[in-house]
Write a protein that holds these residues in place. Sequence first.
Motif, PDB file in Angstrom:
ATOM      1  N   MET A   1      -3.051 -43.775  47.632  1.00 48.06           N
ATOM      2  CA  MET A   1      -4.422 -43.380  47.909  1.00 48.06           C
ATOM      3  C   MET A   1      -5.361 -44.563  47.645  1.00 48.06           C
ATOM      4  SD  MET A   1      -6.503 -40.947  48.775  1.00 48.06           S
ATOM      5  CE  MET A   1      -5.332 -39.592  48.650  1.00 48.06           C
ATOM      6  N   PRO A   2      -5.926 -45.189  48.680  1.00 49.11           N
ATOM      7  CA  PRO A   2      -6.840 -46.309  48.447  1.00 49.11           C
ATOM      8  C   PRO A   2      -8.073 -45.872  47.666  1.00 49.11           C
ATOM      9  CG  PRO A   2      -6.177 -46.194  50.760  1.00 49.11           C
ATOM     10  CD  PRO A   2      -5.726 -44.921  50.105  1.00 49.11           C
ATOM     11  N   THR A   3      -8.510 -46.724  46.758  1.00 45.14           N
ATOM     12  CA  THR A   3      -9.748 -46.500  46.028  1.00 45.14           C
ATOM     13  C   THR A   3     -10.523 -47.816  45.985  1.00 45.14           C
ATOM     14  OG1 THR A   3      -8.770 -46.993  43.870  1.00 45.14           O
ATOM     15  CG2 THR A   3      -8.726 -44.688  44.597  1.00 45.14           C
ATOM     16  N   LYS A   4     -11.824 -47.695  45.797  1.00 43.06           N
ATOM     17  CA  LYS A   4     -12.683 -48.868  45.720  1.00 43.06           C
ATOM     18  C   LYS A   4     -13.757 -48.654  44.661  1.00 43.06           C
ATOM     19  CE  LYS A   4     -12.596 -50.170  50.668  1.00 43.06           C
ATOM     20  NZ  LYS A   4     -13.462 -50.354  51.865  1.00 43.06           N
ATOM     21  N   THR A   5     -14.154 -49.743  44.015  1.00 44.69           N
ATOM     22  CA  THR A   5     -15.387 -49.762  43.252  1.00 44.69           C
ATOM     23  C   THR A   5     -16.429 -50.455  44.118  1.00 44.69           C
ATOM     24  OG1 THR A   5     -14.240 -49.818  41.131  1.00 44.69           O
ATOM     25  CG2 THR A   5     -16.524 -50.561  41.167  1.00 44.69           C
ATOM     26  N   LEU A   6     -17.545 -49.786  44.350  1.00 47.22           N
ATOM     27  CA  LEU A   6     -18.542 -50.241  45.305  1.00 47.22           C
ATOM     28  C   LEU A   6     -19.894 -50.411  44.629  1.00 47.22           C
ATOM     29  CD1 LEU A   6     -17.553 -47.634  48.033  1.00 47.22           C
ATOM     30  CD2 LEU A   6     -17.031 -50.078  48.127  1.00 47.22           C
ATOM     31  N   HIS A   7     -20.811 -51.075  45.342  1.00 42.08           N
ATOM     32  CA  HIS A   7     -22.186 -51.200  44.871  1.00 42.08           C
ATOM     33  C   HIS A   7     -23.119 -50.838  46.020  1.00 42.08           C
ATOM     34  CE1 HIS A   7     -20.024 -53.570  41.839  1.00 42.08           C
ATOM     35  NE2 HIS A   7     -20.974 -53.148  41.032  1.00 42.08           N
ATOM     36  N   ILE A   8     -24.061 -49.951  45.739  1.00 42.36           N
ATOM     37  CA  ILE A   8     -24.950 -49.409  46.757  1.00 42.36           C
ATOM     38  C   ILE A   8     -26.375 -49.850  46.451  1.00 42.36           C
ATOM     39  CG2 ILE A   8     -25.810 -47.285  47.811  1.00 42.36           C
ATOM     40  CD1 ILE A   8     -23.226 -45.918  46.777  1.00 42.36           C
ATOM     41  N   SER A   9     -27.010 -50.499  47.410  1.00 41.79           N
ATOM     42  CA  SER A   9     -28.398 -50.908  47.237  1.00 41.79           C
ATOM     43  C   SER A   9     -29.309 -49.697  47.328  1.00 41.79           C
ATOM     44  CB  SER A   9     -28.781 -51.935  48.311  1.00 41.79           C
ATOM     45  OG  SER A   9     -28.030 -53.121  48.157  1.00 41.79           O
ATOM     46  N   THR A  10     -30.163 -49.525  46.335  1.00 44.38           N
ATOM     47  CA  THR A  10     -31.113 -48.422  46.305  1.00 44.38           C
ATOM     48  C   THR A  10     -32.527 -48.983  46.179  1.00 44.38           C
ATOM     49  OG1 THR A  10     -31.320 -48.074  43.916  1.00 44.38           O
ATOM     50  CG2 THR A  10     -29.360 -47.156  44.990  1.00 44.38           C
ATOM     51  N   ALA A  11     -33.505 -48.105  46.200  1.00 45.83           N
ATOM     52  CA  ALA A  11     -34.896 -48.531  46.034  1.00 45.83           C
ATOM     53  C   ALA A  11     -35.151 -49.097  44.643  1.00 45.83           C
ATOM     54  CB  ALA A  11     -35.831 -47.349  46.294  1.00 45.83           C
ATOM     55  N   ASP A  12     -34.282 -48.775  43.690  1.00 40.55           N
ATOM     56  CA  ASP A  12     -34.502 -49.184  42.304  1.00 40.55           C
ATOM     57  C   ASP A  12     -33.435 -50.127  41.762  1.00 40.55           C
ATOM     58  OD1 ASP A  12     -36.739 -47.544  42.260  1.00 40.55           O
ATOM     59  OD2 ASP A  12     -35.628 -45.821  41.514  1.00 40.55           O
ATOM     60  N   GLY A  13     -32.569 -50.651  42.634  1.00 43.55           N
ATOM     61  CA  GLY A  13     -31.541 -51.559  42.156  1.00 43.55           C
ATOM     62  C   GLY A  13     -30.222 -51.359  42.873  1.00 43.55           C
ATOM     63  N   ARG A  14     -29.133 -51.584  42.156  1.00 38.92           N
ATOM     64  CA  ARG A  14     -27.798 -51.406  42.728  1.00 38.92           C
ATOM     65  C   ARG A  14     -27.026 -50.407  41.901  1.00 38.92           C
ATOM     66  NH1 ARG A  14     -23.927 -55.668  44.888  1.00 38.92           N
ATOM     67  NH2 ARG A  14     -23.640 -56.201  42.683  1.00 38.92           N
ATOM     68  N   ALA A  15     -26.521 -49.367  42.574  1.00 35.85           N
ATOM     69  CA  ALA A  15     -25.721 -48.331  41.919  1.00 35.85           C
ATOM     70  C   ALA A  15     -24.248 -48.619  42.134  1.00 35.85           C
ATOM     71  CB  ALA A  15     -26.071 -46.964  42.483  1.00 35.85           C
ATOM     72  N   ASP A  16     -23.486 -48.645  41.053  1.00 40.50           N
ATOM     73  CA  ASP A  16     -22.041 -48.735  41.203  1.00 40.50           C
ATOM     74  C   ASP A  16     -21.500 -47.361  41.565  1.00 40.50           C
ATOM     75  OD1 ASP A  16     -22.927 -48.427  38.368  1.00 40.50           O
ATOM     76  OD2 ASP A  16     -20.806 -47.964  38.033  1.00 40.50           O
ATOM     77  N   ALA A  17     -20.379 -47.346  42.245  1.00 34.51           N
ATOM     78  CA  ALA A  17     -19.800 -46.095  42.735  1.00 34.51           C
ATOM     79  C   ALA A  17     -18.297 -46.254  42.873  1.00 34.51           C
ATOM     80  CB  ALA A  17     -20.411 -45.703  44.072  1.00 34.51           C
ATOM     81  N   PHE A  18     -17.621 -45.110  42.899  1.00 37.19           N
ATOM     82  CA  PHE A  18     -16.177 -45.046  43.098  1.00 37.19           C
ATOM     83  C   PHE A  18     -15.917 -44.327  44.412  1.00 37.19           C
ATOM     84  CE2 PHE A  18     -12.205 -42.601  42.689  1.00 37.19           C
ATOM     85  CZ  PHE A  18     -11.301 -43.611  42.368  1.00 37.19           C
ATOM     86  N   ALA A  19     -14.970 -44.816  45.199  1.00 37.20           N
ATOM     87  CA  ALA A  19     -14.614 -44.161  46.458  1.00 37.20           C
ATOM     88  C   ALA A  19     -13.112 -44.012  46.555  1.00 37.20           C
ATOM     89  CB  ALA A  19     -15.134 -44.953  47.652  1.00 37.20           C
ATOM     90  N   ALA A  20     -12.688 -42.889  47.138  1.00 33.99           N
ATOM     91  CA  ALA A  20     -11.274 -42.628  47.430  1.00 33.99           C
ATOM     92  C   ALA A  20     -11.181 -42.072  48.833  1.00 33.99           C
ATOM     93  CB  ALA A  20     -10.686 -41.642  46.431  1.00 33.99           C
ATOM     94  N   PHE A  21     -10.097 -42.444  49.554  1.00 30.07           N
ATOM     95  CA  PHE A  21      -9.987 -42.021  50.949  1.00 30.07           C
ATOM     96  C   PHE A  21      -8.527 -42.120  51.390  1.00 30.07           C
ATOM     97  CE2 PHE A  21     -11.427 -46.353  50.418  1.00 30.07           C
ATOM     98  CZ  PHE A  21     -10.556 -47.111  51.183  1.00 30.07           C
TER      99      PHE A  21
END
Length: 244
Positions: free
Chosen positions: A1-21
């Motif tokens: 199961m692939p997973t990733k640690t990601l970073h999402i640009s928001t209005a207030d900075g960068r949010a780290d996130a986890f994804a699985a697919f």
Amino acid sequence: MPTKTLHISTADGRADAFAAFPDDGEPHPGVLMYPDGFGIRPVLRDMARELAGHGYYVLVPNLFYRHGPTPVIELPEHIGKEDRTAVFARLMPLIEAHTADRVRRDADAYLRFLTAQPEVVTGPVAVTGYCIGGLAATRTVVAHPDRVAALAAFHAPVAADGPDSLSRLTAEVHFGHAESDLTPETLATLNKSLEASGIHCTSEIYPGTVHGFTMSDTDAFDPAALQLHWDRLLPLLDRTLPRG
């Protein structure tokens, strides 16, 4: 199961996130999964992988990224009664700072990011959440009715913004409540508000449960209720999301 640690640009900075697919090279329906107040940790990653195994791209953002990356606070491996007071003393300022306005700003960024992923099919997504994450999920769907086809929230204060907010829901909805969180009378009032919106909705108390029943790393965990949660969530996603 692939997973990733990601970073999402928001209005207030960068949010780290986890994804699985799924690992099949094909695009799949997207699901935005908001964690409970304890945040991204092994049990949330396991739940995201479980859902991804049913054919979904699952994105789990760090709700409290403004205060630092995951883990925002250190947690014991099992969050028992003896740990809760100290943990919540550190969490409550973060929870209180996570206002409805912040949720809505972040939601726009999370949805844009999720739908832009090449592993996600074109079309509406689903949003699910647990505890405070269930409230964030509900606020997300109210704010973005044209982008979300399904909402599921578990042991969550979904009525915190009042009945007028719930009346603006357009997605198909499932709310799974802990028996310790509300009375049958409160449930009836909540469901009356949901019925007024005209949406297809199930909203029920999971028998014998206490707040946090889906989380296997807490004393609140109830295996039968977690399975009921999957039994409600998976059919909801299957009938509402595009398969490409």
